[in-house]
Design an enzyme around this catalytic site. Sequence first.
Site, PDB file in Angstrom:
ATOM      1  N   LYS A  58       0.805  -1.219   0.000  1.00 50.03           N
ATOM      2  CA  LYS A  58       0.000   0.000   0.000  1.00 50.03           C
ATOM      3  C   LYS A  58       0.839   1.271   0.000  1.00 50.03           C
ATOM      4  CE  LYS A  58      -4.546  -1.243   0.561  1.00 50.03           C
ATOM      5  NZ  LYS A  58      -4.506  -2.586   1.080  1.00 50.03           N
ATOM      6  N   SER A 309       1.148  -9.759  -0.275  1.00 49.73           N
ATOM      7  CA  SER A 309       0.793  -8.336  -0.214  1.00 49.73           C
ATOM      8  C   SER A 309       1.191  -7.617   1.065  1.00 49.73           C
ATOM      9  CB  SER A 309      -0.708  -8.179  -0.441  1.00 49.73           C
ATOM     10  OG  SER A 309      -1.420  -8.970   0.487  1.00 49.73           O
TER      11      SER A 309
HETATM   12  C1  PLP Z   1      -5.258  -3.633   0.897  1.00 53.38           C
HETATM   13  C2  PLP Z   1      -4.682  -4.980   0.960  1.00 53.38           C
HETATM   14  C3  PLP Z   1      -5.094  -5.987   0.077  1.00 53.38           C
HETATM   15  C4  PLP Z   1      -6.170  -5.752  -0.973  1.00 53.38           C
HETATM   16  O1  PLP Z   1      -5.744  -4.817  -1.904  1.00 53.38           O
HETATM   17  P1  PLP Z   1      -6.757  -4.055  -2.897  1.00 53.38           P
HETATM   18  O2  PLP Z   1      -5.921  -3.130  -3.643  1.00 53.38           O
HETATM   19  O3  PLP Z   1      -7.805  -3.392  -2.065  1.00 53.38           O
HETATM   20  O4  PLP Z   1      -7.380  -5.137  -3.731  1.00 53.38           O
HETATM   21  C5  PLP Z   1      -4.468  -7.208   0.150  1.00 53.38           C
HETATM   22  N1  PLP Z   1      -3.510  -7.466   1.065  1.00 53.38           N
HETATM   23  C6  PLP Z   1      -3.092  -6.540   1.940  1.00 53.38           C
HETATM   24  C7  PLP Z   1      -2.033  -6.895   2.909  1.00 53.38           C
HETATM   25  C8  PLP Z   1      -3.664  -5.268   1.905  1.00 53.38           C
HETATM   26  O5  PLP Z   1      -3.243  -4.344   2.785  1.00 53.38           O
END
Ligand code: PLP
Length: 323
Positions: A58, A309
């Site tokens: 993010k 992510s």
């Molecule tokens: C925000 C987030 C997601 C989802 O991402 P989007 O862009 O909303 O689809 C997945 N994993 C983590 C760790 C996140 O912080």
Amino acid sequence: MHLPDMNLLQYSEVEKAAQRLHGVAHRTPVLTSRTADQAAGAQLFFKCENLQRMGAFKFRGAYNALAKFSAEERRAGVLTYSSGNHAQAIALSASLLGMGSTIIMPHDAPELKVAATKGYGGAVISYNRYTEDREEIGRRLARERGMTLIPPYDHPDVICGQGTAAKELFDEVGQLDVLLVCLGGGGLLAGSALAAAALSPSCRVIGVEPEAGDDGLQSLRAGRVVHIAVPDTIADGAKVTHLGEHNFAVILRHVDDIVTVSDAQLVATMKFFAERMKMVVEPTGCLAAAAALHHVLPLEGKRVGILISGGNVDLAAFAKLVG
Ligand SMILES: *Cc1c(COP(=O)(O)O)cnc(C)c1O
């Protein structure tokens, strides 16, 4: 001749985002594991955004968006709503760029994420996610205070910033057969799909969402954004009720399919990362890997990119889940 759709986001914007992030965001490592490859029956490349600044991808989208603010916008500061990682990303990016940030967070957001957001200098306002509309609160505060609202996923600059993670992955490992990306509101998936379309055009891009919240899959099938109730899942980063409009336009064009995984599969994947790869990955961060390790789709013999992510999980919650 195939003319580009001028309303659709272009990969050149992902490249510009990469320039803005150069030297500011970490170029996160791409890890491999023979054990994971054996379990999946494929060659897996893990792009580790759990090791990104503030612990998730993010940071990329937030910093890219704020770096584009005018001097006047910087003076008034940034406003956002987020259940967690985007809040920290905005707070950190704002402080790096010398501006103020106000974050609207759900009353039941993980304590670690609230504390971290405040630690990065964000002013936190709580709301009830079951009874109040955060988008409405955000619009009202932005109007009253003159701040610029940067939402967590439904914004071109956020999407293109998120796309830089997949860009780095392709730059490092070359062409892939499949790219698996977790899906909440679709910022990471849309950005990744733009990168894949430009850098590895034959790569199949697959979104992975929690079983309890398959609005993305429903939307892809219906050809329009489907809204659902707040899903009940341990993947707190994917507890969203609908895809963003900007995101959906890109997803419809460049994403091949969406699959789902269960909370039990997420827990097994968290354990796998901790035991075998010595990494802490938060539940939402495990979505893409869970699909590969649990054979949710056929990957036999393929070169597969997996976006991990984020890694922001309270240690007590982590121990409870994997214990
Ligand atoms: C925000 C987030 C997601 C989802 O991402 P989007 O862009 O909303 O689809 C997945 N994993 C983590 C760790 C996140 O912080």
